[in-house]
Design a protein around this motif. Structure first.
Motif, PDB file in Angstrom:
ATOM      1  N   GLY A  98       9.742 -10.965 146.052  1.00 30.14           N
ATOM      2  CA  GLY A  98      10.669 -10.563 144.769  1.00 30.14           C
ATOM      3  C   GLY A  98      10.734  -9.365 143.961  1.00 30.14           C
ATOM      4  O   GLY A  98      12.066  -9.827 143.453  1.00 30.14           O
ATOM      5  N   ALA A  99      10.220  -9.012 143.730  1.00 26.76           N
ATOM      6  CA  ALA A  99       9.394  -8.194 141.718  1.00 26.76           C
ATOM      7  C   ALA A  99      10.288  -7.023 142.872  1.00 26.76           C
ATOM      8  O   ALA A  99       9.473  -6.301 142.986  1.00 26.76           O
ATOM      9  CB  ALA A  99       8.166  -8.234 142.138  1.00 26.76           C
ATOM     10  N   ARG A 103       8.459  -3.295 143.221  1.00 23.39           N
ATOM     11  CA  ARG A 103       8.162  -2.958 144.709  1.00 23.39           C
ATOM     12  C   ARG A 103       8.533  -1.124 145.097  1.00 23.39           C
ATOM     13  O   ARG A 103       7.710  -0.352 145.259  1.00 23.39           O
ATOM     14  CB  ARG A 103       8.802  -4.363 145.627  1.00 23.39           C
ATOM     15  CG  ARG A 103       9.055  -3.090 146.766  1.00 23.39           C
ATOM     16  CD  ARG A 103      10.010  -3.425 148.167  1.00 23.39           C
ATOM     17  NE  ARG A 103      10.904  -2.759 147.685  1.00 23.39           N
ATOM     18  CZ  ARG A 103      12.585  -3.226 147.379  1.00 23.39           C
ATOM     19  NH1 ARG A 103      12.795  -4.022 148.089  1.00 23.39           N
ATOM     20  NH2 ARG A 103      13.397  -2.504 146.949  1.00 23.39           N
ATOM     21  N   ASP A 104       9.206  -1.149 143.843  1.00 24.08           N
ATOM     22  CA  ASP A 104      10.154   0.674 144.632  1.00 24.08           C
ATOM     23  C   ASP A 104       8.863   1.310 143.844  1.00 24.08           C
ATOM     24  O   ASP A 104       8.389   2.663 143.767  1.00 24.08           O
ATOM     25  CB  ASP A 104      11.362   0.476 143.567  1.00 24.08           C
ATOM     26  CG  ASP A 104      12.533  -0.058 144.418  1.00 24.08           C
ATOM     27  OD1 ASP A 104      12.293  -0.566 145.690  1.00 24.08           O
ATOM     28  OD2 ASP A 104      13.344   0.084 143.956  1.00 24.08           O
ATOM     29  N   VAL A 105       8.276   1.061 142.590  1.00 24.43           N
ATOM     30  CA  VAL A 105       7.096   2.003 141.986  1.00 24.43           C
ATOM     31  C   VAL A 105       6.187   2.080 142.490  1.00 24.43           C
ATOM     32  O   VAL A 105       5.512   3.332 142.764  1.00 24.43           O
ATOM     33  CB  VAL A 105       7.153   1.761 140.598  1.00 24.43           C
ATOM     34  CG1 VAL A 105       5.870   2.538 139.873  1.00 24.43           C
ATOM     35  CG2 VAL A 105       8.091   1.496 139.317  1.00 24.43           C
ATOM     36  N   LEU A 125       1.086   5.203 137.968  1.00 23.61           N
ATOM     37  CA  LEU A 125       0.906   4.556 137.822  1.00 23.61           C
ATOM     38  C   LEU A 125       0.528   3.837 136.528  1.00 23.61           C
ATOM     39  O   LEU A 125       0.901   2.816 136.160  1.00 23.61           O
ATOM     40  CB  LEU A 125      -1.156   4.608 138.159  1.00 23.61           C
ATOM     41  CG  LEU A 125      -2.068   3.550 137.260  1.00 23.61           C
ATOM     42  CD1 LEU A 125      -1.770   2.223 138.352  1.00 23.61           C
ATOM     43  CD2 LEU A 125      -3.494   3.861 136.792  1.00 23.61           C
ATOM     44  N   GLU A 126       1.343   5.152 135.436  1.00 27.57           N
ATOM     45  CA  GLU A 126       1.746   4.575 134.716  1.00 27.57           C
ATOM     46  C   GLU A 126       2.834   3.151 134.605  1.00 27.57           C
ATOM     47  O   GLU A 126       3.364   2.324 133.882  1.00 27.57           O
ATOM     48  CB  GLU A 126       1.962   5.930 133.819  1.00 27.57           C
ATOM     49  CG  GLU A 126       2.303   4.837 131.800  1.00 27.57           C
ATOM     50  CD  GLU A 126       2.410   6.680 130.807  1.00 27.57           C
ATOM     51  OE1 GLU A 126       3.274   6.747 131.257  1.00 27.57           O
ATOM     52  OE2 GLU A 126       1.268   7.433 130.983  1.00 27.57           O
ATOM     53  N   ALA A 127       3.860   4.011 135.199  1.00 31.99           N
ATOM     54  CA  ALA A 127       5.177   3.781 135.887  1.00 31.99           C
ATOM     55  C   ALA A 127       4.945   1.911 136.218  1.00 31.99           C
ATOM     56  O   ALA A 127       5.761   0.996 136.062  1.00 31.99           O
ATOM     57  CB  ALA A 127       6.312   4.210 136.097  1.00 31.99           C
ATOM     58  N   TYR A 130       3.440  -0.570 133.925  1.00 35.31           N
ATOM     59  CA  TYR A 130       4.753  -0.721 133.302  1.00 35.31           C
ATOM     60  C   TYR A 130       6.093  -2.227 133.898  1.00 35.31           C
ATOM     61  O   TYR A 130       5.623  -3.183 133.167  1.00 35.31           O
ATOM     62  CB  TYR A 130       5.257   0.235 131.806  1.00 35.31           C
ATOM     63  CG  TYR A 130       6.740  -0.153 131.366  1.00 35.31           C
ATOM     64  CD1 TYR A 130       7.057  -0.395 129.753  1.00 35.31           C
ATOM     65  CD2 TYR A 130       8.397  -0.129 132.151  1.00 35.31           C
ATOM     66  CE1 TYR A 130       8.044  -0.732 129.253  1.00 35.31           C
ATOM     67  CE2 TYR A 130       9.483  -0.991 131.371  1.00 35.31           C
ATOM     68  CZ  TYR A 130       9.243  -1.134 130.074  1.00 35.31           C
ATOM     69  OH  TYR A 130      10.441  -1.867 129.508  1.00 35.31           O
ATOM     70  N   GLU A 131       6.097  -1.299 134.542  1.00 38.52           N
ATOM     71  CA  GLU A 131       6.711  -2.832 135.307  1.00 38.52           C
ATOM     72  C   GLU A 131       6.355  -3.742 135.619  1.00 38.52           C
ATOM     73  O   GLU A 131       6.490  -4.624 135.484  1.00 38.52           O
ATOM     74  CB  GLU A 131       7.551  -2.297 136.508  1.00 38.52           C
ATOM     75  CG  GLU A 131       8.575  -0.961 136.375  1.00 38.52           C
ATOM     76  CD  GLU A 131       9.191  -1.038 135.872  1.00 38.52           C
ATOM     77  OE1 GLU A 131      10.081  -2.849 135.530  1.00 38.52           O
ATOM     78  OE2 GLU A 131      10.181  -0.300 135.070  1.00 38.52           O
TER      79      GLU A 131
END
Length: 156
Positions: A98-99, A103-105, A125-127, A130-131
């Motif tokens: 449920g992450a 998942r979207d990144v 990868l940076e995003a 972060y997430e």
């Protein structure tokens, strides 16, 4: 008096846990799949959610390390196929837990890897880092609260 103080602290912790989970849902960090995972926890498996999250975090740490290593390679030797495999695994496990934002990144990252867009992959990868770091920190907070509650119930 000590018991009363301890009960208040546990109640306060549980309220904090509820508010934290509500915030994560409101922010889109978690989605309804996390609720479904929580529903699988019962008396026979009281640590189910924390065990599943621990496995997710351990595997995600490995996948992130692998992705970093692939992008650290020379541009001409970057294995985008292997990157796609790691991203599929990361996407699937993030969906299962449920992450939502992780998942979207991963999906955006996979798109960049399919296009062999190195700069897009580096940004993704940076995003992703972060997430994932944000989610991991919040999971740790939630489960620290849970561990205190369990300890308080064990030693009244």
């Amino acid at each position: 008096l000590g018991l009363i103080v301890e009960r208040r602290r546990v109640r306060s912790d549980m309220n904090r846990r509820r508010r934290l989970l509500a915030l994560l849902f409101h922010q889109g960090v978690l989605d309804e799949q996390f609720l479904q995972v929580q529903q699988l926890e019962d008396g026979a498996s009281p640590n189910f959610v924390s065990d599943v999250v621990a496995i997710y975090l351990r595997e995600s740490d490995k996948l992130l390390r692998n992705l970093r290593n692939l992008l650290a390679a020379e541009e001409e030797s970057c294995d985008y196929g292997k990157m796609g495999i790691h991203l599929n695994q990361f996407t699937g496990s993030s969906s299962t837990i449920g992450a939502h934002r992780v998942r979207d990144v991963c999906i955006a990252f996979r798109s960049a890897s399919e296009q062999k867009n190195r700069i897009g992959c580096m940004r993704a990868l940076e995003a992703l880092e972060y997430e994932y770091c944000y989610l991991k920190t919040k999971f740790h907070e939630i489960f620290q609260i849970e561990q205190r509650r369990i300890a308080a119930a064990r030693y009244p």
